[in-house]
Scaffold this motif. Structure first.
Motif, short mmCIF file in Angstrom:
data_model
loop_
_atom_site.label_atom_id
_atom_site.label_comp_id
_atom_site.label_asym_id
_atom_site.label_seq_id
_atom_site.Cartn_x
_atom_site.Cartn_y
_atom_site.Cartn_z
N ILE A 56 0.86 -1.18 0.00
CA ILE A 56 0.00 0.00 0.00
C ILE A 56 0.91 1.23 0.00
N PRO A 57 1.00 1.96 -1.10
CA PRO A 57 1.98 3.06 -1.19
C PRO A 57 1.78 4.15 -0.14
N THR A 58 0.54 4.40 0.27
CA THR A 58 0.26 5.53 1.17
C THR A 58 -0.03 5.09 2.60
N ALA A 59 0.14 3.82 2.91
CA ALA A 59 -0.19 3.34 4.25
C ALA A 59 0.62 2.09 4.54
N LEU A 60 0.33 1.45 5.68
CA LEU A 60 0.99 0.20 6.02
C LEU A 60 0.54 -0.90 5.07
N ASP A 61 1.46 -1.76 4.69
CA ASP A 61 1.11 -2.88 3.81
C ASP A 61 0.13 -3.81 4.52
N HIS A 62 -0.77 -4.39 3.75
CA HIS A 62 -1.73 -5.35 4.28
C HIS A 62 -1.15 -6.75 4.14
N LYS A 63 -1.37 -7.59 5.15
CA LYS A 63 -0.68 -8.86 5.15
C LYS A 63 -1.45 -9.91 5.94
N ALA A 64 -1.05 -11.18 5.73
CA ALA A 64 -1.56 -12.32 6.49
C ALA A 64 -0.45 -13.36 6.55
N HIS A 65 -0.35 -14.05 7.66
CA HIS A 65 0.76 -15.00 7.81
C HIS A 65 0.24 -16.42 7.96
N LEU A 66 1.10 -17.37 7.65
CA LEU A 66 0.80 -18.79 7.82
C LEU A 66 2.10 -19.51 8.15
N THR A 67 1.96 -20.71 8.69
CA THR A 67 3.12 -21.53 9.03
C THR A 67 3.16 -22.74 8.11
N ILE A 68 4.29 -22.96 7.47
CA ILE A 68 4.51 -24.13 6.63
C ILE A 68 5.52 -25.03 7.34
N THR A 69 5.13 -26.28 7.52
CA THR A 69 6.00 -27.24 8.20
C THR A 69 6.31 -28.40 7.26
N VAL A 70 7.59 -28.63 7.00
CA VAL A 70 8.02 -29.73 6.14
C VAL A 70 8.33 -30.94 7.04
#
Length: 267
Positions: free
Chosen positions: A98-112
């Motif tokens: 987002i150029p004018t604000a905080l980036d939007h995001k979501a996280h996940l965990t990948i386990t091998v």
């Protein structure tokens, strides 16, 4: 503490388990207004430590270990990771710049893990004709075999739970308690049924893609279909995405659930 709203505008899975040497494709859903923006995939236990691995402007190279594709019609970008090894286990983030604000995001965990995960499917892409049906089989084993089993539309909070909402005219969920196989049947397929879904047990999800093609009579135009499970999503129907359905509870009322499940693409 103020709520971090940047975590609400991008949506993905929470936990994925992948066998060593295998591949996985992760769908990352975003808001319609973010379609023209740069999206990226980064790795880090916290957001502040996240290191960008690839973005939607990165050059595409055949046989890459990591690739990204953005479907601006469906408002989902997908990241495919191949030949995963133990060192690839960790926390990853889907993000929209987002150029004018905080980036939007979501996280996940990948386990091998060394062997087969406790949640698997017979394939990654399941296809059916317009007006016909498609069946998806997810295999739950180990600690997941006797637990609650769900079928969800990816990017939404809309889910079916086996044993609770298992017999609807359009959808059915049948569980074999001996083998741990959950069979999901979607009938009377429409273009709006195409897209990403996931099977879920406890804290684990498994993404699958449902493709809708030609009708059995051949009278409908085919829907674009993914050549491989590398983020090339297909449903360009522009189905309604009614925000008011976002928090609807799942009941056994077929007409209500059918409308929510096929028209809602948001979490």
């Amino acid at each position: 503490m103020a709520r971090d709203t940047t975590l609400e505008c991008v949506r993905t899975l929470r936990n994925l388990y992948v066998q060593r040497g295998g591949s996985v494709t992760v769908p990352c859903h975003y808001e319609e207004q973010h379609a023209p923006l740069l999206k990226y995939w980064c790795r880090g236990y916290t957001w502040d430590s996240c290191s960008i691995l690839i973005n939607t402007k990165s050059p595409s190279t055949p046989n890459m270990k990591l690739s990204i594709n953005d479907d601006v019609i469906q408002h989902v970008f997908t990241v495919t990771m191949r030949n995963l090894q133990d060192a690839d286990s960790g926390v990853y983030w889907c993000a929209a710049h987002i150029p004018t604000a905080l980036d939007h995001k979501a996280h996940l965990t990948i386990t091998v893990i060394p062997g087969p995960p406790e949640l698997q499917s017979e394939g990654s892409v399941f296809s059916g004709p317009v007006g016909g049906l498609v069946q998806v089989r997810c295999v739950f084993s180990g600690r997941l075999q006797r637990g609650e089993k769900k079928w969800c539309r990816s990017g939404t909070v809309v889910c079916l739970t086996a044993g609770r909402t298992s017999k609807l005219s359009k959808y059915s969920l049948d569980t074999d308690t001996h083998t741990g196989v959950l069979t999901v049947t979607i009938r009377d397929l429409r273009a709006s049924d195409a897209g990403w879904y996931w099977c879920a047990g406890r804290d684990t999800q498994l993404p699958v893609y449902v493709s809708v093609g030609l009708s059995r009579q051949g009278t409908e135009k085919p829907q674009p279909q993914p050549q491989t499970l590398q983020g090339q999503t297909t449903d360009h129907s522009g189905a309604s995405k009614n925000k008011s359905a976002r928090n609807e509870s799942i009941h056994s009322y077929d007409s209500l659930f059918q409308w929510v499940f096929t028209s809602t693409r948001r979490e």
